[in-house]
Design a protein around this motif. Sequence first.
Motif, PDB file in Angstrom:
ATOM      1  N   ALA A 143       0.841  -1.202   0.000  1.00 35.93           N
ATOM      2  CA  ALA A 143       0.000   0.000   0.000  1.00 35.93           C
ATOM      3  C   ALA A 143       0.873   1.248   0.000  1.00 35.93           C
ATOM      4  O   ALA A 143       0.567   2.242  -0.685  1.00 35.93           O
ATOM      5  CB  ALA A 143      -0.928  -0.001   1.214  1.00 35.93           C
ATOM      6  N   TRP A 144       1.965   1.220   0.773  1.00 37.60           N
ATOM      7  CA  TRP A 144       2.886   2.358   0.787  1.00 37.60           C
ATOM      8  C   TRP A 144       3.585   2.494  -0.560  1.00 37.60           C
ATOM      9  O   TRP A 144       3.655   3.577  -1.145  1.00 37.60           O
ATOM     10  CB  TRP A 144       3.903   2.196   1.915  1.00 37.60           C
ATOM     11  N   LEU A 145       4.085   1.371  -1.090  1.00 40.27           N
ATOM     12  CA  LEU A 145       4.773   1.402  -2.374  1.00 40.27           C
ATOM     13  C   LEU A 145       3.852   1.906  -3.486  1.00 40.27           C
ATOM     14  O   LEU A 145       4.286   2.640  -4.383  1.00 40.27           O
ATOM     15  CB  LEU A 145       5.296   0.008  -2.731  1.00 40.27           C
ATOM     16  N   ALA A 146       2.589   1.513  -3.445  1.00 36.92           N
ATOM     17  CA  ALA A 146       1.641   1.911  -4.485  1.00 36.92           C
ATOM     18  C   ALA A 146       1.336   3.400  -4.445  1.00 36.92           C
ATOM     19  O   ALA A 146       0.831   3.955  -5.434  1.00 36.92           O
ATOM     20  CB  ALA A 146       0.347   1.111  -4.359  1.00 36.92           C
ATOM     21  N   SER A 147       1.632   4.060  -3.321  1.00 35.79           N
ATOM     22  CA  SER A 147       1.408   5.499  -3.226  1.00 35.79           C
ATOM     23  C   SER A 147       2.534   6.296  -3.881  1.00 35.79           C
ATOM     24  O   SER A 147       2.445   7.518  -3.991  1.00 35.79           O
ATOM     25  CB  SER A 147       1.266   5.915  -1.751  1.00 35.79           C
ATOM     26  N   MET A 148       3.592   5.608  -4.313  1.00 32.69           N
ATOM     27  CA  MET A 148       4.754   6.252  -4.925  1.00 32.69           C
ATOM     28  C   MET A 148       4.755   6.009  -6.433  1.00 32.69           C
ATOM     29  O   MET A 148       3.937   5.273  -6.969  1.00 32.69           O
ATOM     30  CB  MET A 148       6.051   5.654  -4.340  1.00 32.69           C
ATOM     31  N   THR A 149       5.728   6.617  -7.102  1.00 31.82           N
ATOM     32  CA  THR A 149       5.985   6.247  -8.488  1.00 31.82           C
ATOM     33  C   THR A 149       6.689   4.891  -8.492  1.00 31.82           C
ATOM     34  O   THR A 149       7.254   4.459  -7.472  1.00 31.82           O
ATOM     35  CB  THR A 149       6.882   7.277  -9.187  1.00 31.82           C
ATOM     36  N   GLN A 182       3.333  -5.228 -11.208  1.00 34.17           N
ATOM     37  CA  GLN A 182       1.962  -5.564 -11.612  1.00 34.17           C
ATOM     38  C   GLN A 182       1.018  -5.480 -10.414  1.00 34.17           C
ATOM     39  O   GLN A 182      -0.093  -4.941 -10.524  1.00 34.17           O
ATOM     40  CB  GLN A 182       1.934  -6.963 -12.216  1.00 34.17           C
ATOM     41  N   GLN A 183       1.445  -5.990  -9.273  1.00 37.80           N
ATOM     42  CA  GLN A 183       0.617  -5.941  -8.068  1.00 37.80           C
ATOM     43  C   GLN A 183       0.406  -4.506  -7.591  1.00 37.80           C
ATOM     44  O   GLN A 183      -0.677  -4.164  -7.111  1.00 37.80           O
ATOM     45  CB  GLN A 183       1.249  -6.795  -6.967  1.00 37.80           C
ATOM     46  N   LEU A 184       1.409  -3.661  -7.734  1.00 38.57           N
ATOM     47  CA  LEU A 184       1.262  -2.259  -7.341  1.00 38.57           C
ATOM     48  C   LEU A 184       0.281  -1.545  -8.268  1.00 38.57           C
ATOM     49  O   LEU A 184      -0.531  -0.724  -7.809  1.00 38.57           O
ATOM     50  CB  LEU A 184       2.615  -1.554  -7.354  1.00 38.57           C
ATOM     51  N   ALA A 185       0.337  -1.854  -9.564  1.00 30.74           N
ATOM     52  CA  ALA A 185      -0.614  -1.255 -10.505  1.00 30.74           C
ATOM     53  C   ALA A 185      -2.037  -1.685 -10.176  1.00 30.74           C
ATOM     54  O   ALA A 185      -2.980  -0.877 -10.232  1.00 30.74           O
ATOM     55  CB  ALA A 185      -0.243  -1.657 -11.935  1.00 30.74           C
ATOM     56  N   GLU A 186      -2.214  -2.943  -9.811  1.00 30.72           N
ATOM     57  CA  GLU A 186      -3.539  -3.443  -9.436  1.00 30.72           C
ATOM     58  C   GLU A 186      -4.026  -2.761  -8.160  1.00 30.72           C
ATOM     59  O   GLU A 186      -5.220  -2.434  -8.039  1.00 30.72           O
ATOM     60  CB  GLU A 186      -3.486  -4.960  -9.239  1.00 30.72           C
ATOM     61  N   ALA A 187      -3.121  -2.533  -7.209  1.00 27.81           N
ATOM     62  CA  ALA A 187      -3.500  -1.860  -5.961  1.00 27.81           C
ATOM     63  C   ALA A 187      -3.966  -0.436  -6.236  1.00 27.81           C
ATOM     64  O   ALA A 187      -4.957   0.031  -5.659  1.00 27.81           O
ATOM     65  CB  ALA A 187      -2.317  -1.858  -4.996  1.00 27.81           C
ATOM     66  N   ARG A 188      -3.276   0.271  -7.115  1.00 29.35           N
ATOM     67  CA  ARG A 188      -3.686   1.642  -7.448  1.00 29.35           C
ATOM     68  C   ARG A 188      -5.060   1.651  -8.102  1.00 29.35           C
ATOM     69  O   ARG A 188      -5.899   2.506  -7.803  1.00 29.35           O
ATOM     70  CB  ARG A 188      -2.641   2.270  -8.368  1.00 29.35           C
ATOM     71  N   ALA A 189      -5.295   0.714  -9.012  1.00 33.86           N
ATOM     72  CA  ALA A 189      -6.577   0.667  -9.711  1.00 33.86           C
ATOM     73  C   ALA A 189      -7.711   0.258  -8.777  1.00 33.86           C
ATOM     74  O   ALA A 189      -8.829   0.786  -8.869  1.00 33.86           O
ATOM     75  CB  ALA A 189      -6.483  -0.305 -10.890  1.00 33.86           C
ATOM     76  N   ARG A 190      -7.428  -0.651  -7.855  1.00 27.58           N
ATOM     77  CA  ARG A 190      -8.437  -1.188  -6.945  1.00 27.58           C
ATOM     78  C   ARG A 190      -8.731  -0.247  -5.797  1.00 27.58           C
ATOM     79  O   ARG A 190      -9.841  -0.228  -5.255  1.00 27.58           O
ATOM     80  CB  ARG A 190      -7.941  -2.534  -6.410  1.00 27.58           C
ATOM     81  N   GLY A 191      -7.716   0.493  -5.376  1.00 28.40           N
ATOM     82  CA  GLY A 191      -7.863   1.398  -4.243  1.00 28.40           C
ATOM     83  C   GLY A 191      -7.316   0.833  -2.948  1.00 28.40           C
ATOM     84  O   GLY A 191      -7.293   1.520  -1.934  1.00 28.40           O
ATOM     85  N   TYR A 192      -6.835  -0.389  -2.949  1.00 31.68           N
ATOM     86  CA  TYR A 192      -6.212  -0.997  -1.776  1.00 31.68           C
ATOM     87  C   TYR A 192      -5.276  -2.114  -2.238  1.00 31.68           C
ATOM     88  O   TYR A 192      -5.474  -2.719  -3.299  1.00 31.68           O
ATOM     89  CB  TYR A 192      -7.256  -1.546  -0.795  1.00 31.68           C
ATOM     90  N   ALA A 193      -4.245  -2.360  -1.445  1.00 35.14           N
ATOM     91  CA  ALA A 193      -3.279  -3.409  -1.742  1.00 35.14           C
ATOM     92  C   ALA A 193      -3.674  -4.692  -1.022  1.00 35.14           C
ATOM     93  O   ALA A 193      -4.320  -4.655   0.036  1.00 35.14           O
ATOM     94  CB  ALA A 193      -1.881  -2.984  -1.309  1.00 35.14           C
ATOM     95  N   THR A 194      -3.289  -5.820  -1.580  1.00 35.95           N
ATOM     96  CA  THR A 194      -3.582  -7.110  -0.959  1.00 35.95           C
ATOM     97  C   THR A 194      -2.313  -7.962  -0.898  1.00 35.95           C
ATOM     98  O   THR A 194      -1.375  -7.766  -1.668  1.00 35.95           O
ATOM     99  CB  THR A 194      -4.656  -7.889  -1.730  1.00 35.95           C
TER     100      THR A 194
END
Length: 277
Positions: A143-149, A182-194
């Motif tokens: 979730a933290w990583l997905a908030s970054m570039t 790929q997982q970070l891109a999915e987290a950004r699109a979904r709105g939460y990381a898993t």
Amino acid sequence: MSSVLEKSLAIVELLVDHPMGLPVTAIAAATEQPASGVHRTLQELARLGYVRQVQAQGDYALTIKLPAMGLGFMGRAGITDVAQPVMDQLAADSGELIRLSVIDGDRLIWVAVAQGATRGLRYDPGQEQGVVVHLASSAGGKAWLASMTDDEALNRVGAQGLLRQAEGQGPSAPTSITLLLQQLAEARARGYATAVDSYIAGMAAMAVPVRYHGSGPVLGCLSIAGPAVRMTDGRMAELAPRLQAAADELGGAAAGTKYFRANVRALDDDPQGRRSA
């Protein structure tokens, strides 16, 4: 290890994971220090009140002094006063384990927990407060990583390591940069990381960033974790609005804590602009 301080802290950090204590030989082996040096360090830590010998000629264990200092810091910084009621309510609503991690410099650290499961199968590690979060394999880390570039995220992962070697990890943890991105891109699109069977086998978690005033810099991450058989994709989708609402509430209340206010000032003063997007 080079300095006396580094050697001493290595012993303290090891004993955190062994509340019943360890013999000098085991401490020496685990920290790769001579037994004679470990014994001298333990004697000094005992004199200062940080460790005690369980019995004469017996194992060494931490005293309550260090945990008490940590709890005192958390209380005076205002973190527990703000976070615990919100986490307790989310735990009651979800029936699962709630964890809050906060950014401390370049690390993400678990600092608070609330358990909502009262019966049946549950996930309750019990020893993760104060632990540095492994970013690539945990929901909070992603979730933290997905908030970054992507470049910023890869720098963080490169510094820590893609794989959680020391403690092991679940069978579905990302083993390549391509899969992680790929997982970070999915987290950004979904709105939460898993993270499912990733941080620990059989456990699933979801997490979102906690932002200052809801839209400011990221202060930490809030997660819901439980057995993978119960934390399905559908269940996570149901819990997502409540998780986000709790994170927004924490972010809105963060201005009332000295710790979070200081973190925001540090981000504002950072010449390299490490503020998460």
